[in-house]
Scaffold this motif. Sequence first.
Motif, PDB file in Angstrom:
ATOM      1  N   ASP A   6       6.580   2.692   3.417  1.00 49.79           N
ATOM      2  CA  ASP A   6       5.362   2.702   2.607  1.00 49.79           C
ATOM      3  C   ASP A   6       4.963   1.270   2.271  1.00 49.79           C
ATOM      4  OD1 ASP A   6       3.353   4.059   1.223  1.00 49.79           O
ATOM      5  OD2 ASP A   6       4.507   4.190  -0.635  1.00 49.79           O
ATOM      6  N   THR A  26       3.145   4.356   6.180  1.00 50.84           N
ATOM      7  CA  THR A  26       2.005   4.780   5.359  1.00 50.84           C
ATOM      8  C   THR A  26       1.442   3.563   4.633  1.00 50.84           C
ATOM      9  OG1 THR A  26       3.520   5.399   3.567  1.00 50.84           O
ATOM     10  CG2 THR A  26       2.734   7.186   4.977  1.00 50.84           C
ATOM     11  N   LYS A  83      -5.867   9.137   6.369  1.00 52.81           N
ATOM     12  CA  LYS A  83      -5.442   9.610   5.053  1.00 52.81           C
ATOM     13  C   LYS A  83      -6.677   9.916   4.222  1.00 52.81           C
ATOM     14  CE  LYS A  83      -1.521   7.966   2.340  1.00 52.81           C
ATOM     15  NZ  LYS A  83      -1.001   6.757   1.677  1.00 52.81           N
ATOM     16  N   SER A 164       5.474   8.264  -2.987  1.00 58.69           N
ATOM     17  CA  SER A 164       5.745   7.671  -4.301  1.00 58.69           C
ATOM     18  C   SER A 164       7.246   7.741  -4.600  1.00 58.69           C
ATOM     19  CB  SER A 164       4.924   8.392  -5.382  1.00 58.69           C
ATOM     20  OG  SER A 164       4.984   7.726  -6.608  1.00 58.69           O
ATOM     21  N   ARG A 166      10.834   6.230  -5.281  1.00 58.49           N
ATOM     22  CA  ARG A 166      11.235   5.039  -6.034  1.00 58.49           C
ATOM     23  C   ARG A 166      12.686   4.635  -5.805  1.00 58.49           C
ATOM     24  NH1 ARG A 166       7.050   5.482 -10.083  1.00 58.49           N
ATOM     25  NH2 ARG A 166       5.279   5.383  -8.675  1.00 58.49           N
ATOM     26  N   THR A 183       8.328   8.848   2.656  1.00 58.41           N
ATOM     27  CA  THR A 183       7.804   7.498   2.836  1.00 58.41           C
ATOM     28  C   THR A 183       8.236   6.692   1.628  1.00 58.41           C
ATOM     29  OG1 THR A 183       5.946   6.090   3.390  1.00 58.41           O
ATOM     30  CG2 THR A 183       5.463   7.898   1.849  1.00 58.41           C
TER      31      THR A 183
HETATM   32  C1  E4P Z   1       2.034   6.973   0.115  1.00 58.94           C
HETATM   33  O1  E4P Z   1       1.372   7.473   0.964  1.00 58.94           O
HETATM   34  C2  E4P Z   1       1.536   6.628  -1.217  1.00 58.94           C
HETATM   35  O2  E4P Z   1       0.385   5.900  -1.117  1.00 58.94           O
HETATM   36  C3  E4P Z   1       2.589   5.893  -1.974  1.00 58.94           C
HETATM   37  O3  E4P Z   1       3.855   6.475  -1.725  1.00 58.94           O
HETATM   38  C4  E4P Z   1       2.320   5.744  -3.434  1.00 58.94           C
HETATM   39  O4  E4P Z   1       3.435   5.183  -4.071  1.00 58.94           O
HETATM   40  P1  E4P Z   1       3.386   4.577  -5.547  1.00 58.94           P
HETATM   41  O5  E4P Z   1       3.272   5.708  -6.514  1.00 58.94           O
HETATM   42  O6  E4P Z   1       4.698   3.857  -5.692  1.00 58.94           O
HETATM   43  O7  E4P Z   1       2.201   3.665  -5.599  1.00 58.94           O
END
Ligand code: E4P
Length: 217
Positions: A6, A26, A83, A164, A166, A183
């Motif tokens: 990502d 992504t 997307k 998203s 972490r 991702t």
């Molecule tokens: C993936 O396609 C998203 O854009 C991404 O995982 C968002 O991540 P974030 O919440 O850390 O910004």
Amino acid sequence: MKFFVDTADLDEITKLNDVGLVDGVTTNPSLIAKTGRDFVSTVKEICDLIDGPVSAEVTATDYDGMIKEGRKLAKIADNVTVKVPLTENGIKACKTLSDEGTMVNVTLCFSAAQAILAAKAGATFISPFVGRLDDLSLDGLQLIEDIVNIYGNYEFDTQVLVASVRSPLHIVESGKLGADVITAPPKAIWQMFKHPLTDKGLEDFLADWKKTGQSIL
Ligand code: E4P
């Protein structure tokens, strides 16, 4: 379990790709802005580097605009995944672009109800955002479990792409739940290597090997 990275940072993608860990990429407008580089040429370079799907997000919010942008993005390379956000226009655009044979990733999904809409519209991927739900003290991984179960009930072809992310824990738990793809930012993927017992074990093996005075080559 497929690993998408990502980020739009080519150096980061290259480093992970060299270890053989990148099944796709992504990006989103925020990640592109962070690079300070031109959007289309950045996506093109990533597509040249990676064989798998590379998500590039539309920024129009009206249906016609999404379709125009989506068609332009789809022309960049065969592995571009357009997307679109999970809005009424996004779902309508998803249906049109999917019917044209373009891979579509429906992003900004925060509920199982939304995920059902994306599958009905023929999305290639649905991107539920676990981290942003966790940030609000909601259960991001519960959403993944719900979507995996619902899609399984109907054999929808749409792949669950956990977004998203972490931490390594998000990745492990997504694997337990049977998510198709995660991702993750490069940092979370690199953190997966880390274990103090691996470091200590290797240190001990090498110390003992040295005592033997042998060499394999
Ligand atoms: C993936 O396609 C998203 O854009 C991404 O995982 C968002 O991540 P974030 O919440 O850390 O910004």
